[in-house]
Design a protein around this motif. Structure first.
Motif, mmCIF file in Angstrom:
data_model
loop_
_atom_site.group_PDB
_atom_site.id
_atom_site.type_symbol
_atom_site.label_atom_id
_atom_site.label_comp_id
_atom_site.label_asym_id
_atom_site.label_seq_id
_atom_site.Cartn_x
_atom_site.Cartn_y
_atom_site.Cartn_z
ATOM 1 N N HIS A 56 0.844 -1.202 0.000
ATOM 2 C CA HIS A 56 0.000 0.000 0.000
ATOM 3 C C HIS A 56 0.886 1.263 0.000
ATOM 4 C CE1 HIS A 56 -3.160 2.786 1.164
ATOM 5 N NE2 HIS A 56 -2.545 3.072 2.296
ATOM 6 N N VAL A 57 1.903 1.259 0.810
ATOM 7 C CA VAL A 57 2.787 2.435 0.913
ATOM 8 C C VAL A 57 3.830 2.463 -0.210
ATOM 9 C CG1 VAL A 57 4.449 3.670 2.386
ATOM 10 C CG2 VAL A 57 2.495 2.491 3.429
ATOM 11 N N ASN A 58 4.343 1.299 -0.576
ATOM 12 C CA ASN A 58 5.553 1.282 -1.412
ATOM 13 C C ASN A 58 5.348 0.908 -2.878
ATOM 14 O OD1 ASN A 58 7.341 2.049 0.663
ATOM 15 N ND2 ASN A 58 7.299 -0.033 1.494
ATOM 16 N N TYR A 73 19.556 -5.976 -5.487
ATOM 17 C CA TYR A 73 18.315 -5.342 -5.061
ATOM 18 C C TYR A 73 18.492 -3.834 -5.071
ATOM 19 C CZ TYR A 73 20.039 -4.146 -0.342
ATOM 20 O OH TYR A 73 20.733 -3.613 0.712
ATOM 21 N N VAL A 74 17.350 -3.138 -5.060
ATOM 22 C CA VAL A 74 17.388 -1.689 -4.960
ATOM 23 C C VAL A 74 16.449 -1.307 -3.825
ATOM 24 C CG1 VAL A 74 15.592 -1.411 -6.737
ATOM 25 C CG2 VAL A 74 17.103 0.499 -6.207
ATOM 26 N N GLY A 75 16.876 -0.371 -2.994
ATOM 27 C CA GLY A 75 16.065 0.044 -1.852
ATOM 28 C C GLY A 75 16.718 1.245 -1.187
ATOM 29 N N VAL A 623 10.951 3.090 4.738
ATOM 30 C CA VAL A 623 12.363 2.765 4.951
ATOM 31 C C VAL A 623 12.709 1.413 4.310
ATOM 32 C CG1 VAL A 623 13.887 1.885 6.771
ATOM 33 C CG2 VAL A 623 12.879 4.153 6.993
ATOM 34 N N TRP A 624 11.732 0.478 4.307
ATOM 35 C CA TRP A 624 12.024 -0.885 3.848
ATOM 36 C C TRP A 624 11.569 -1.157 2.421
ATOM 37 C CZ3 TRP A 624 15.784 -2.666 6.295
ATOM 38 C CH2 TRP A 624 15.954 -2.343 7.642
ATOM 39 N N SER A 645 12.138 -7.725 3.502
ATOM 40 C CA SER A 645 11.688 -6.362 3.815
ATOM 41 C C SER A 645 10.174 -6.246 3.994
ATOM 42 C CB SER A 645 12.133 -5.415 2.709
ATOM 43 O OG SER A 645 13.511 -5.218 2.816
ATOM 44 N N LYS A 646 9.439 -6.894 3.121
ATOM 45 C CA LYS A 646 7.984 -6.792 3.190
ATOM 46 C C LYS A 646 7.467 -7.218 4.565
ATOM 47 C CE LYS A 646 3.997 -8.491 0.586
ATOM 48 N NZ LYS A 646 3.633 -9.222 -0.644
ATOM 49 N N TYR A 647 8.108 -8.232 5.138
ATOM 50 C CA TYR A 647 7.631 -8.753 6.424
ATOM 51 C C TYR A 647 8.243 -8.004 7.601
ATOM 52 C CZ TYR A 647 5.813 -11.862 3.059
ATOM 53 O OH TYR A 647 5.146 -12.329 1.955
ATOM 54 N N ARG A 648 9.260 -7.215 7.333
ATOM 55 C CA ARG A 648 9.758 -6.329 8.385
ATOM 56 C C ARG A 648 8.726 -5.233 8.624
ATOM 57 N NH1 ARG A 648 16.202 -5.395 8.475
ATOM 58 N NH2 ARG A 648 15.585 -4.945 10.620
#
Ligand SMILES: [Zn+2]
Length: 683
Positions: A56-58, A73-75, A623-624, A645-648
């Motif tokens: 929803h946010v990302n 990865y990119v983040g 952030v994630w 990250s998704k589960y963080r």
């Protein structure tokens, strides 16, 4: 490489980036104090927050930020690092162009290192020259004793053939530094890579054997010989792998703390070559060694005393060349990339040359580069700007400990004492390694090895520290690293300058955003002192049980809920997270967001209408944000103590009551909605 590995064992960091590099391919994670471009978030209203808050946010960001060909990865972390790479590049190329006679020694060393790394003609022409003395020593092995001694010679010259050997705080008596030994000797990320039987894993095993064969051909063997030798070498690695602890076993400090006297070591494992190992020049006096994985030494003992010497020679020769490959000529470097980046992580293109050299310089000469980086790029006000936030978070954590309903007063008192004693290090160290005595040349691989050998003695885990009092000023990450850590044996939290900037911290942003991002990181690291590992150490860093029976049972029951929650998250089809491997990080994530939320409320005053104050949770989620390659995700699920990250994000917020108050549209029936009885409540 060594320091990165040990960070995996004892130190709990925020993210694997800059933290886990079991195969020696990684580097530091520098960043600039100049803010990177800051796209904030654009919500995707078609994805309901109760079904997938992270996306929803990302989602919009994820769509706009495909993974570059040269990244796994990119983040947030990679974007900060990219900017820092450019700053370090500027710093190093300036040093490389400076006239030697007019520059200080530090600049001269940086310049020399960088020039040698960029001189691809010289590197190609040099071939394996830099390893010739070591290869000759391996060739000359004529006895079991020679064999053990040569493994130590390789170690002291900057390689890590069979194990990692370092100086570390003794967690049975934290006033002293002792020698420690950690399992090693594998070319794949960990033991389970050699034992899994699913199709993907079998394909990786085959690709790795093919990689060994290709490296042998590059080093001069005929095709037929190389194919036969690759089988032998792989079989040896597999035998060593079977003797190793799993990643989960390595998380248990009781199992991995086994301090032996020299006499005991010699009696139990006579073939390891203790006399030679404990007399490495520059080492302090070794009287005892903590063997993290005694089972591994059982295997090593057996193999050193029985496997054919000819096989051992093949193995050592390959290990040395493979480990040095990233710093050798193009054909070696390309083969290294082909297996470690392409096969294991799905990356399709090498980083540009300058970036590879910058990363290596950063990881090998961290303080040297760091000192100049701080002088040039770090705002001197950073420390003061975040200190108030740290204080509020600590006070909030303390108050919450006092109010816990599941914990008895005796344990509470000890916990609060430990929190009060926790030291914090912010931005950059007060003292720097000076690299006195380090000599560099025109040879790139020679320079990498020289710096690595220098760090073995003088680095943060240096053998020269053994027998000396513990130095409270040591940092295990350089200031240009985009990461943070908690060290249980010194009970301290450490925040390099590079993470103290947007989107983690922005002096001009409102408190909700800063607490949701950096605040959650600060509280995450503090919580590590009280996760399933950290809680086993007392306020002075000693492994000592300060819990009552009842409180321990309460804690374990509560964390069991987290284990089963995370076991149910599927990262890729058929590939769930490992709730036990990631437990410490998941406890820290949950504590981090919870405590940061309440710290923010205490700084900003009570919410008049929580629904209008959603920034805190958005800041945390963004952030994630990340896009990662499937291969990398798979690799992380197997080896990384951090959840994907998704589960963080999704694994955390749905446990927090205030999240539901802020998003009242989230209701029973939504995919991630949890009833109160299913929500983990720990700190
Ligand atoms: Zn952590």
């Amino acid at each position: 490489m060594k320091r990165l590995l040990l960070i995996v064992s004892l130190i709990a960091c925020l993210a694997a980036a800059g933290c886990t590099t079991p195969i020696g391919t990684g580097a530091g994670h520098p960043v600039s104090a100049t803010p990177a471009p800051q796209p904030w978030y654009t919500l995707n209203e078609s994805i309901r927050p109760g079904d997938d808050f992270y996306t929803h946010v990302n989602d919009a960001w994820q769509r706009e930020n495909p993974i570059p060909a040269d990244k796994k990865y990119v983040g947030t972390l990679t974007l900060l690092r990219d900017k820092a790479d450019e700053d370090l590049h500027a710093l190093m190329s300036r040093a490389a162009n400076a006239t030697v006679t007019t520059t200080d020694r530090n600049t001269a060393l940086i310049g020399q290192f960088y020039r040698s790394g960029m001189d691809t003609q010289a590197i190609d022409a040099e071939g394996l020259e830099t390893l010739s003395a070591d290869l000759a020593a391996i060739d000359a092995i004529g006895s079991r004793e020679d064999l053990a001694n040569v493994t130590v010679v390789l170690l002291e010259r900057g390689a890590t053939p069979l194990y990692f050997y370092l100086g570390e705080v003794n967690t049975r008596n934290t006033t002293e530094v002792i020698a420690t030994l950690w399992q090693g000797g594998l070319g794949m990320p960990d033991r389970d890579y050699y034992t899994r039987t699913d199709n993907k894993s079998v394909a990786t095993q085959e690709a790795y054997q093919d990689h060994i064969r290709k490296v042998l051909v590059l080093s001069g063997e005929s095709g037929a010989q190389a194919a036969a030798d690759a089988k032998t070498i792989y079989a040896m690695e597999k035998t060593l792998a079977l003797g190793q602890f799993t990643n989960e076993e390595n998380r248990d400090p009781q199992r991995t703390t086994n301090v032996y006297t020299l006499a005991e070591l010699k009696e139990r494992w006579p073939s390891i070559g203790w006399d030679r190992l404990t007399s490495i020049p520059g080492s302090g006096q070794v009287t005892k060694v903590n063997v993290y994985q005694p089972k591994y030494l059982d295997t090593l003992e057996k193999e050193i005393s029985t496997a054919p010497l000819a096989d051992w020679k093949l193995y050592l020769r390959y290990r040395l060349i493979d480990e040095t490959s990233p710093y050798l000529g193009a054909s070696f470097e390309e083969e290294h990339f082909a297996f470690y980046d392409r096969t294991l992580n799905g990356v399709t293109e090498m980083l540009p040359r300058w970036k590879r050299v910058v990363h290596t310089g950063d990881s090998q000469l961290g303080d040297l580069v760091g000192k100049q980086y701080v002088a040039e790029y770090v705002d001197p006000r950073t420390h003061g700007m975040v200190t108030g936030m740290f204080q509020t978070i600590r006070q909030t954590f303390d108050a919450r400990m006092g109010n816990l309903t599941w914990m008895g007063s005796a344990t509470k008192e000890r916990a609060r004492e430990k929190l009060a004693a926790m030291r914090q290090k912010i931005a950059y160290p007060d003292t720097w390694m000076d690299y006195a005595g380090l000599e560099l040349t025109g040879s790139y691989s020679g320079n990498v090895r020289a710096a690595s050998a220098y760090n073995l003695i003088h680095g943060p885990y240096g053998l020269g520290r053994i027998g000396r009092p513990v130095d409270p000023d040591v940092w295990f990450m350089s200031p240009q690293t985009v990461n943070a850590y908690y060290n249980p044996s010194t009970n301290e939290i450490v925040f390099p300058a590079a993470i103290l900037q947007p989107p983690f911290f922005d002096p001009d942003a409102d408190a909700a955003r800063n607490y949701g991002a950096l605040g959650a990181v600060v509280a995450h690291e503090m919580t590590h002192g009280f996760d399933d590992q950290g809680r086993q150490y007392d306020k002075d860093g000693n492994l000592a049980d300060w819990w009552t029976e009842e409180d321990r049972a309460q804690f374990t029951g509560r964390t069991a809920l987290l284990v089963s929650e995370y076991n149910q998250f599927e990262v890729l089809p058929g590939l769930p997270l490992n709730g036990n491997l990631t437990l410490g990080e998941n406890i820290a994530d949950l504590g981090g967001v919870t405590i940061a939320y309440h710290a923010w409320r205490s700084a900003a005053g009570p919410a008049s209408d929580p629904v209008n104050e959603r920034e805190f949770f958005y800041a945390y989620a963004q952030v994630w944000r990340e896009n990662a390659r499937e291969e990398a995700e798979r690799n992380w699920v197997y080896t990384d103590p951090h959840s994907a990250s998704k589960y963080r994000v999704n694994g955390v917020v749905f446990n927090i009551p205030e999240f539901y108050e802020t998003f009242p549209e989230i209701q029973p029936g939504d995919a991630l909605y949890r009833n109160e009885s299913e929500r983990a409540v720990i700190w």
